[in-house]
Design a protein around this motif. Sequence first.
Motif, PDB file in Angstrom:
ATOM      1  N   GLN A  26       0.854  -1.181   0.000  1.00  0.00           N
ATOM      2  CA  GLN A  26       0.000   0.000   0.000  1.00  0.00           C
ATOM      3  C   GLN A  26       0.890   1.232   0.000  1.00  0.00           C
ATOM      4  N   CYS A  27       0.617   2.165  -0.874  1.00  0.00           N
ATOM      5  CA  CYS A  27       1.454   3.361  -0.988  1.00  0.00           C
ATOM      6  C   CYS A  27       0.639   4.595  -0.639  1.00  0.00           C
ATOM      7  N   GLN A  28       1.146   5.386   0.297  1.00  0.00           N
ATOM      8  CA  GLN A  28       0.530   6.659   0.652  1.00  0.00           C
ATOM      9  C   GLN A  28       1.519   7.759   0.315  1.00  0.00           C
ATOM     10  N   SER A  29       1.141   8.618  -0.620  1.00  0.00           N
ATOM     11  CA  SER A  29       2.061   9.618  -1.168  1.00  0.00           C
ATOM     12  C   SER A  29       1.806  10.995  -0.557  1.00  0.00           C
ATOM     13  N   PHE A  30       2.891  11.730  -0.307  1.00  0.00           N
ATOM     14  CA  PHE A  30       2.836  13.088   0.228  1.00  0.00           C
ATOM     15  C   PHE A  30       3.713  13.989  -0.638  1.00  0.00           C
ATOM     16  N   THR A  31       3.296  15.246  -0.759  1.00  0.00           N
ATOM     17  CA  THR A  31       4.047  16.193  -1.579  1.00  0.00           C
ATOM     18  C   THR A  31       4.841  17.192  -0.753  1.00  0.00           C
ATOM     19  N   THR A  32       4.524  17.311   0.540  1.00  0.00           N
ATOM     20  CA  THR A  32       5.234  18.257   1.398  1.00  0.00           C
ATOM     21  C   THR A  32       5.743  17.566   2.654  1.00  0.00           C
ATOM     22  N   VAL A  33       6.799  18.122   3.217  1.00  0.00           N
ATOM     23  CA  VAL A  33       7.374  17.579   4.441  1.00  0.00           C
ATOM     24  C   VAL A  33       6.367  17.667   5.585  1.00  0.00           C
ATOM     25  N   LYS A  34       5.621  18.757   5.657  1.00  0.00           N
ATOM     26  CA  LYS A  34       4.650  18.945   6.739  1.00  0.00           C
ATOM     27  C   LYS A  34       3.599  17.850   6.730  1.00  0.00           C
ATOM     28  N   GLU A  35       3.051  17.549   5.552  1.00  0.00           N
ATOM     29  CA  GLU A  35       2.048  16.484   5.457  1.00  0.00           C
ATOM     30  C   GLU A  35       2.633  15.145   5.907  1.00  0.00           C
ATOM     31  N   LEU A  36       3.834  14.869   5.454  1.00  0.00           N
ATOM     32  CA  LEU A  36       4.477  13.610   5.814  1.00  0.00           C
ATOM     33  C   LEU A  36       4.688  13.511   7.321  1.00  0.00           C
ATOM     34  N   GLN A  37       5.196  14.567   7.916  1.00  0.00           N
ATOM     35  CA  GLN A  37       5.476  14.538   9.354  1.00  0.00           C
ATOM     36  C   GLN A  37       4.199  14.337  10.163  1.00  0.00           C
ATOM     37  N   GLN A  38       3.112  14.971   9.739  1.00  0.00           N
ATOM     38  CA  GLN A  38       1.849  14.792  10.452  1.00  0.00           C
ATOM     39  C   GLN A  38       1.396  13.339  10.400  1.00  0.00           C
ATOM     40  N   GLN A  39       1.588  12.689   9.246  1.00  0.00           N
ATOM     41  CA  GLN A  39       1.162  11.298   9.103  1.00  0.00           C
ATOM     42  C   GLN A  39       2.070  10.352   9.885  1.00  0.00           C
ATOM     43  N   LEU A  40       3.367  10.591   9.818  1.00  0.00           N
ATOM     44  CA  LEU A  40       4.306   9.666  10.449  1.00  0.00           C
ATOM     45  C   LEU A  40       4.214   9.689  11.955  1.00  0.00           C
ATOM     46  N   PRO A  55      13.297  20.218  -1.968  1.00  0.00           N
ATOM     47  CA  PRO A  55      13.595  21.650  -2.074  1.00  0.00           C
ATOM     48  C   PRO A  55      13.185  22.459  -0.850  1.00  0.00           C
ATOM     49  N   GLU A  56      12.196  21.972  -0.087  1.00  0.00           N
ATOM     50  CA  GLU A  56      11.652  22.773   1.009  1.00  0.00           C
ATOM     51  C   GLU A  56      12.281  22.462   2.354  1.00  0.00           C
ATOM     52  N   ALA A  57      13.207  21.515   2.410  1.00  0.00           N
ATOM     53  CA  ALA A  57      13.696  21.068   3.712  1.00  0.00           C
ATOM     54  C   ALA A  57      15.217  21.060   3.746  1.00  0.00           C
ATOM     55  N   ALA A  58      15.749  21.216   4.935  1.00  0.00           N
ATOM     56  CA  ALA A  58      17.154  20.906   5.167  1.00  0.00           C
ATOM     57  C   ALA A  58      17.214  19.384   5.209  1.00  0.00           C
ATOM     58  N   ASN A  59      17.721  18.785   4.143  1.00  0.00           N
ATOM     59  CA  ASN A  59      17.468  17.373   3.896  1.00  0.00           C
ATOM     60  C   ASN A  59      18.020  16.454   4.967  1.00  0.00           C
ATOM     61  N   VAL A  60      19.237  16.697   5.411  1.00  0.00           N
ATOM     62  CA  VAL A  60      19.791  15.864   6.459  1.00  0.00           C
ATOM     63  C   VAL A  60      18.992  16.040   7.748  1.00  0.00           C
ATOM     64  N   ASP A  61      18.498  17.266   7.981  1.00  0.00           N
ATOM     65  CA  ASP A  61      17.666  17.505   9.164  1.00  0.00           C
ATOM     66  C   ASP A  61      16.378  16.689   9.111  1.00  0.00           C
ATOM     67  N   LEU A  62      15.832  16.487   7.917  1.00  0.00           N
ATOM     68  CA  LEU A  62      14.617  15.684   7.764  1.00  0.00           C
ATOM     69  C   LEU A  62      14.884  14.241   8.185  1.00  0.00           C
ATOM     70  N   ILE A  63      16.023  13.704   7.793  1.00  0.00           N
ATOM     71  CA  ILE A  63      16.382  12.352   8.219  1.00  0.00           C
ATOM     72  C   ILE A  63      16.575  12.314   9.728  1.00  0.00           C
ATOM     73  N   GLY A  64      17.251  13.337  10.258  1.00  0.00           N
ATOM     74  CA  GLY A  64      17.449  13.400  11.703  1.00  0.00           C
ATOM     75  C   GLY A  64      16.138  13.451  12.454  1.00  0.00           C
ATOM     76  N   TRP A  65      15.180  14.213  11.925  1.00  0.00           N
ATOM     77  CA  TRP A  65      13.855  14.279  12.544  1.00  0.00           C
ATOM     78  C   TRP A  65      13.203  12.902  12.543  1.00  0.00           C
ATOM     79  N   SER A  66      13.302  12.203  11.424  1.00  0.00           N
ATOM     80  CA  SER A  66      12.687  10.878  11.328  1.00  0.00           C
ATOM     81  C   SER A  66      13.264   9.931  12.368  1.00  0.00           C
ATOM     82  N   ARG A  67      14.573   9.984  12.529  1.00  0.00           N
ATOM     83  CA  ARG A  67      15.213   9.080  13.483  1.00  0.00           C
ATOM     84  C   ARG A  67      14.892   9.481  14.925  1.00  0.00           C
ATOM     85  N   GLU A  68      14.852  10.776  15.198  1.00  0.00           N
ATOM     86  CA  GLU A  68      14.575  11.241  16.557  1.00  0.00           C
ATOM     87  C   GLU A  68      13.139  10.942  16.972  1.00  0.00           C
TER      88      GLU A  68
END
Length: 232
Positions: A26-40, A55-68
């Motif tokens: 099952q695939c759930q697609s998001f176009t923005t970091v905000k939408e993704l973070q709310q779902q995760l 383009p909208e995120a500090a990319n390494v920070d996004l990975i760090g957020w996911s891990r934290e």
Amino acid sequence: MKIALLEPQASQSVLICDTLTAFGYQCQSFTTVKELQQQLRRGDCALLIIAWPMPEAANVDLIGWSREKLGHDLPLLLIGDGVAPDAFAAALDAGADDYLMTPIRAAELATRMQVLLFRRYPLPDTSQQVQYGHYRFDLRTSLLTLNGEPIELTHKEFALALLLFRNLGRPLSRATILETVWARDLDDDEMPSRTVDTHVSRVRNKLQLRPEHGYRLAPVYSYGYRLEQVTE
């Protein structure tokens, strides 16, 4: 099994989701970091795919957020276009598990995902007995019976048979089977793909995977194998 995808490009998002759906996810697609973070934050996905860079995120920070916020058990796959090797290296250091370069090839995407999922969610080692039709697996003793009669299997054949039944109806690549069943016993150069084909043939014959027993073990061209349930 639900896969979360962060991809701002509609065409690429459709391509990836269609591929995942074809392989039984099952695939759930998001176009923005905000939408993704709310779902995760709800914690209901088994694997995360991120278009790289975003383009909208500090990319390494996004990975760090996911891990934290989500821990290190959630597999994280990056898909990049024209990304420098140093950028991918930084992403892997930050906590990403693997990456793919575009253009996406369906078989390669499915294989990378399966490997990540099996690493994160290995088959349980318990004393339970698992039943599939007339086949009963005893996970403690590695004994498989058909209609109550034991089938003589090697350890690898038992593991392969269990892997196929646990993924009933889902294509499994040769690479995934090697990674899961052999668990890196040998280097890739020492473990040719024909090893998988030989063991699959033995399992098919020993388990009598024929329509009269309710199952069919079929090849998937240039990819691997799929165990299918046959209905009357």
